[in-house]
Motif scaffolding. Sequence first.
Motif, PDB file in Angstrom:
ATOM      1  N   LYS A  88       0.433   2.343  53.330  1.00 58.09           N
ATOM      2  CA  LYS A  88      -0.360   1.808  54.434  1.00 58.09           C
ATOM      3  C   LYS A  88      -0.223   0.295  54.517  1.00 58.09           C
ATOM      4  O   LYS A  88      -0.228  -0.284  55.600  1.00 58.09           O
ATOM      5  CB  LYS A  88      -1.826   2.202  54.262  1.00 58.09           C
ATOM      6  CG  LYS A  88      -2.071   3.672  54.534  1.00 58.09           C
ATOM      7  CD  LYS A  88      -3.513   4.048  54.352  1.00 58.09           C
ATOM      8  CE  LYS A  88      -3.750   5.482  54.821  1.00 58.09           C
ATOM      9  NZ  LYS A  88      -5.143   5.908  54.627  1.00 58.09           N
TER      10      LYS A  88
ATOM     11  N   LYS B  23      -0.627  -0.769  65.170  1.00 61.14           N
ATOM     12  CA  LYS B  23      -1.466   0.306  65.684  1.00 61.14           C
ATOM     13  C   LYS B  23      -2.047  -0.004  67.058  1.00 61.14           C
ATOM     14  O   LYS B  23      -2.255  -1.160  67.410  1.00 61.14           O
ATOM     15  CB  LYS B  23      -2.617   0.569  64.716  1.00 61.14           C
ATOM     16  CG  LYS B  23      -2.182   0.897  63.308  1.00 61.14           C
ATOM     17  CD  LYS B  23      -1.313   2.129  63.241  1.00 61.14           C
ATOM     18  CE  LYS B  23      -0.977   2.502  61.816  1.00 61.14           C
ATOM     19  NZ  LYS B  23       0.093   3.510  61.757  1.00 61.14           N
TER      20      LYS B  23
ATOM     21  N   TYR C  45       0.159   8.248  60.530  1.00 62.64           N
ATOM     22  CA  TYR C  45      -1.096   8.873  60.924  1.00 62.64           C
ATOM     23  C   TYR C  45      -0.766   9.915  61.993  1.00 62.64           C
ATOM     24  O   TYR C  45       0.316   9.924  62.558  1.00 62.64           O
ATOM     25  CB  TYR C  45      -2.043   7.833  61.510  1.00 62.64           C
ATOM     26  CG  TYR C  45      -2.575   6.809  60.543  1.00 62.64           C
ATOM     27  CD1 TYR C  45      -1.736   5.856  59.985  1.00 62.64           C
ATOM     28  CD2 TYR C  45      -3.920   6.773  60.205  1.00 62.64           C
ATOM     29  CE1 TYR C  45      -2.228   4.909  59.101  1.00 62.64           C
ATOM     30  CE2 TYR C  45      -4.421   5.824  59.332  1.00 62.64           C
ATOM     31  CZ  TYR C  45      -3.575   4.896  58.787  1.00 62.64           C
ATOM     32  OH  TYR C  45      -4.057   3.952  57.926  1.00 62.64           O
TER      33      TYR C  45
ATOM     34  N   CYS D 239      -9.844   3.515  56.244  1.00 64.77           N
ATOM     35  CA  CYS D 239      -8.756   4.337  56.780  1.00 64.77           C
ATOM     36  C   CYS D 239      -7.483   3.523  56.989  1.00 64.77           C
ATOM     37  O   CYS D 239      -6.420   4.089  57.153  1.00 64.77           O
ATOM     38  CB  CYS D 239      -9.172   5.011  58.077  1.00 64.77           C
ATOM     39  SG  CYS D 239      -9.082   3.977  59.533  1.00 64.77           S
TER      40      CYS D 239
ATOM     41  N   TRP E 171      -6.399   1.927  59.500  1.00 65.40           N
ATOM     42  CA  TRP E 171      -5.790   1.936  60.837  1.00 65.40           C
ATOM     43  C   TRP E 171      -5.656   0.512  61.383  1.00 65.40           C
ATOM     44  O   TRP E 171      -4.611   0.127  61.885  1.00 65.40           O
ATOM     45  CB  TRP E 171      -6.614   2.806  61.782  1.00 65.40           C
ATOM     46  CG  TRP E 171      -6.042   2.877  63.155  1.00 65.40           C
ATOM     47  CD1 TRP E 171      -6.441   2.175  64.251  1.00 65.40           C
ATOM     48  CD2 TRP E 171      -4.937   3.683  63.580  1.00 65.40           C
ATOM     49  NE1 TRP E 171      -5.656   2.492  65.325  1.00 65.40           N
ATOM     50  CE2 TRP E 171      -4.721   3.417  64.942  1.00 65.40           C
ATOM     51  CE3 TRP E 171      -4.107   4.591  62.937  1.00 65.40           C
ATOM     52  CZ2 TRP E 171      -3.714   4.032  65.683  1.00 65.40           C
ATOM     53  CZ3 TRP E 171      -3.110   5.196  63.676  1.00 65.40           C
ATOM     54  CH2 TRP E 171      -2.917   4.928  65.025  1.00 65.40           C
TER      55      TRP E 171
END
Lengths: 368, 161
Positions: free
Chosen positions: A225, B47, A232, B113, B115
């Motif tokens: 990550k 993202k 994802y 998470c 993200w």
Amino acid sequence: MTTQQPPQSNVKKWRISRRGFLIGLGATAAVVAVGVPIGLPRARLAIANLVAEGGSFGSIDAPPTSWFEISADNRIRFFNPKVEMGQGVNTSLAQIAAEELEVDWEQIEVVSASTARGINDSMGTGNSTSVSSTFTPIRQAAATLRELLRSEAAKLLGVPAASLTVASGVFTANNDPSKSITYGQIVAQADVANWEIPEEAPALKPASEFRFVGKSTPRVDFESKLTGKALYGYDMRLPNMLYGAVARPNTIEGKLASAAPAKRPTAPAWSPWWPKTILRAWRPNPGCKRTRVWAIWIWHGKTAVSGSSPKLMKSLRWATAPAWWPKKMATSAICWMATCSPLNSARRWPPTPTWNRTPPWWMCRPTR
Amino acid sequence: MIAIYYLTWDWKNMKLRINGTEYDIAEEPPRPLLWVLRDELGLTGTKFGCGAGFCGSCTVHIDGEAVRSCVTPLTTVAGEIRTIEGLSLMAEDGTIQLHPVQQAFLEDQVPQCSWCMSGQMMTAAAFLAKNPAPTGDRNRRSDERKLLPLWLLLPREKCSC
């Protein structure tokens, strides 16, 4: 469009043991797996037990819900049936697995189990039950795999199985430390198809000996990550993927009156305005199909203009039409702007010289 | 002038230099940089968050400047782009050398998470490149406060997990 796929399992054939474990065999050998069905309905478990009576490799064509694969480089890949969404289930289940597998933290990799054949885990991920519902099955599967490897290691090293100690994924003979073999070496050498599956579930480790469970452990998926390599669900790009979008009314209590795919706009094959494009066919950018979403939603309902407080109006300012725009048209036109790909509208309205050189004005922000 | 511009207007390909690699990208149709990065080049480390430049999940560097790629039209991009995939360096022996910001995130086990984390790291990396020794004194932003609209003074990165 770039297609990205998650890591796939190398196991092609599964065989079920009397205890309900599934033993997997890689297509090219050098991979062995032990899996466990978690959360399967009782009926399916009963069928699985029936199959176990005369099961052979290939008799089960579906993978279990959760399994470990050991590869020749002595790494464990744990296929996790639970959905990681920031709660850390990848890490916590890997802690449980590493405990019984007797491997180091760095040897474990966690990937999401595929849902290509349907829902993997009928219990779902939620209610804070991931750890409690999988704690024992994962430990049992991990311990079974460890004992399978132990009996094969004993054969390969020529020592009794009971005389082997295991640490960091390496079996070492108690009385002769020079005799040692890694999990990866066993998998690469052994005749996996003829492995003897233990009839009894091995004894599990007592809590006093835990090295990972209950201890603060670095996130197992963190490095991927950190470097942007983690995939994802939202990052998946599969062939012929369909996309959906939520269409929101721009009026209060608006109800959907109609929705239809709009005709994809085509540029004229020639244009007096653009001599360079004369006789040049419409050339869509092949990489950009996803952006070509065209649809028109028409909403019926109270307009945001009437009967609203000034404060509410202020918050909805971004969605209201210019004053000169006829109110009836505003509903569909503005909604189209908000819900479709507004950037494609360069073809709908007369292009201006600076159209694609300046930030589009419709990228406005809601006022707060 | 406008007429001349129309006459010379054409769809073109443009060159984008991302993380040291040059890509040939169609200029048309007009689209944000983020779509090109994620959907056409497969650089999904950047993202999509709010799509309106609020949250910062989509932050990339353009010539060292932190930019919200979801509100950056592709054709306005001029300069070297750096995404999260290019923040760490690959050493000669193939090992990954993390950026100091990534190292700090790793040591502190920062996110949930993750993200929006790549955007946070890109923002921090750009900030630290310009301010190698930040003081953490928030009052220093008082000048900014006079100039910028209120929404810009909201926390610059929003994590909603």
